[in-house]
Enzyme design. Structure first.
Site, PDB file in Angstrom:
ATOM      1  CG  ASP A   8      47.174  56.419  43.996  1.00 39.58           C
ATOM      2  OD1 ASP A   8      46.502  57.532  44.527  1.00 39.58           O
ATOM      3  OD2 ASP A   8      48.285  56.570  43.163  1.00 39.58           O
ATOM      4  CG  ASP A  10      46.737  62.153  41.101  1.00 38.93           C
ATOM      5  OD1 ASP A  10      45.807  61.947  40.486  1.00 38.93           O
ATOM      6  OD2 ASP A  10      47.077  63.213  41.641  1.00 38.93           O
ATOM      7  NE  ARG A 107      47.570  63.913  53.917  1.00 41.74           N
ATOM      8  CZ  ARG A 107      47.983  64.306  52.626  1.00 41.74           C
ATOM      9  NH1 ARG A 107      46.845  64.795  52.035  1.00 41.74           N
ATOM     10  NH2 ARG A 107      49.048  64.659  52.160  1.00 41.74           N
TER      11      ARG A 107
HETATM   12 MG   LIG Z   1      49.697  58.001  43.514  1.00 46.14          MG
HETATM   13 ZN   LIG Z   2      40.471  63.239  54.962  1.00 42.64          ZN
END
Ligand SMILES: [Mg+2]
Ligand SMILES: [Zn+2]
Length: 189
Positions: A8, A10, A107
């Site tokens: 990941d 952030d 996502r």
């Molecule tokens: Mg994050």
């Molecule tokens: Zn997407």
């Protein structure tokens, strides 16, 4: 097939800033370059998988996102560390850009970005790890068949306090460097 570490962005590689929409907000953690260099040297592919719904919401655009990732790369290169590939999801259920307003398969907590990386880079999810600061990172990694680590940086400390059974990571550690240490100790390679 190579093992990988899916990262990941952030709150894991860099400080959590909400929507990072100015380059001066970009700050790597002090240990990020060292952690990535250890993974490079141990033979792991380093792959960032990041939700960037800010693109769909019109807060940032694709060229700006590239500048952010180029800047991360420059700062890592100065310390001999390397991210092999970035994947991002530009979609958001509330996107103002119509073609990006969709429920996609990339996502997180969906595992589409990890699965795409495995196909394109010949990675073995079963020998890989997803490291992130949110439940959705843990869910995405687990759905792809990888081990998972929740780090306490970013949203992680709060997320740890709200863990539910289905999002139970393989380890909960203070930060990315601890996660890399855990991985290098526990992987049978
Ligand atoms: Mg994050
Ligand atoms: Zn997407």
């Amino acid at each position: 097939m190579r093992p990988a570490v899916f990262l990941d962005r952030d709150g894991t590689l860099i400080e959590e800033r909400g929507y990072l929409d100015r380059l001066d907000l970009l700050e790597l953690f002090p240990y990020t370059a060292d952690a990535i260099r250890l993974l490079n040297r141990a033979g792991y592919a380093t792959v960032v998988v990041t939700n960037q719904g800010a693109i769909g919401r019109g807060i940032i655009d694709e060229p700006f996102l590239r500048r952010v990732h180029d800047t991360i790369d420059e700062r890592l290169a100065a310390r001999r560390a390397r991210i092999d590939r970035y994947y991002h999801c530009p979609h958001h259920p509330d996107a103002i850009i119509p073609e990006l307003r969709q429920t996609c398969t990339c996502r997180k907590p969906a595992s589409g970005m990890i699965e795409q990386a495995c196909r394109e880079l010949s990675l073995d999810p079963g020998r890989s790890v997803m490291i992130g600061d949110r439940h959705l990172d843990v869910l995405a990694g687990a759905a792809a068949g990888a081990r998972t680590v929740l780090v306490r940086t970013g949203h992680g400390a709060h997320e740890e306090s709200t863990l539910t059974g289905h999002a139970r990571p393989d380890a909960i550690l203070n930060n990315l460097m601890e996660a890399v240490g855990w991985l290098l100790r526990t992987s049978s390679r």
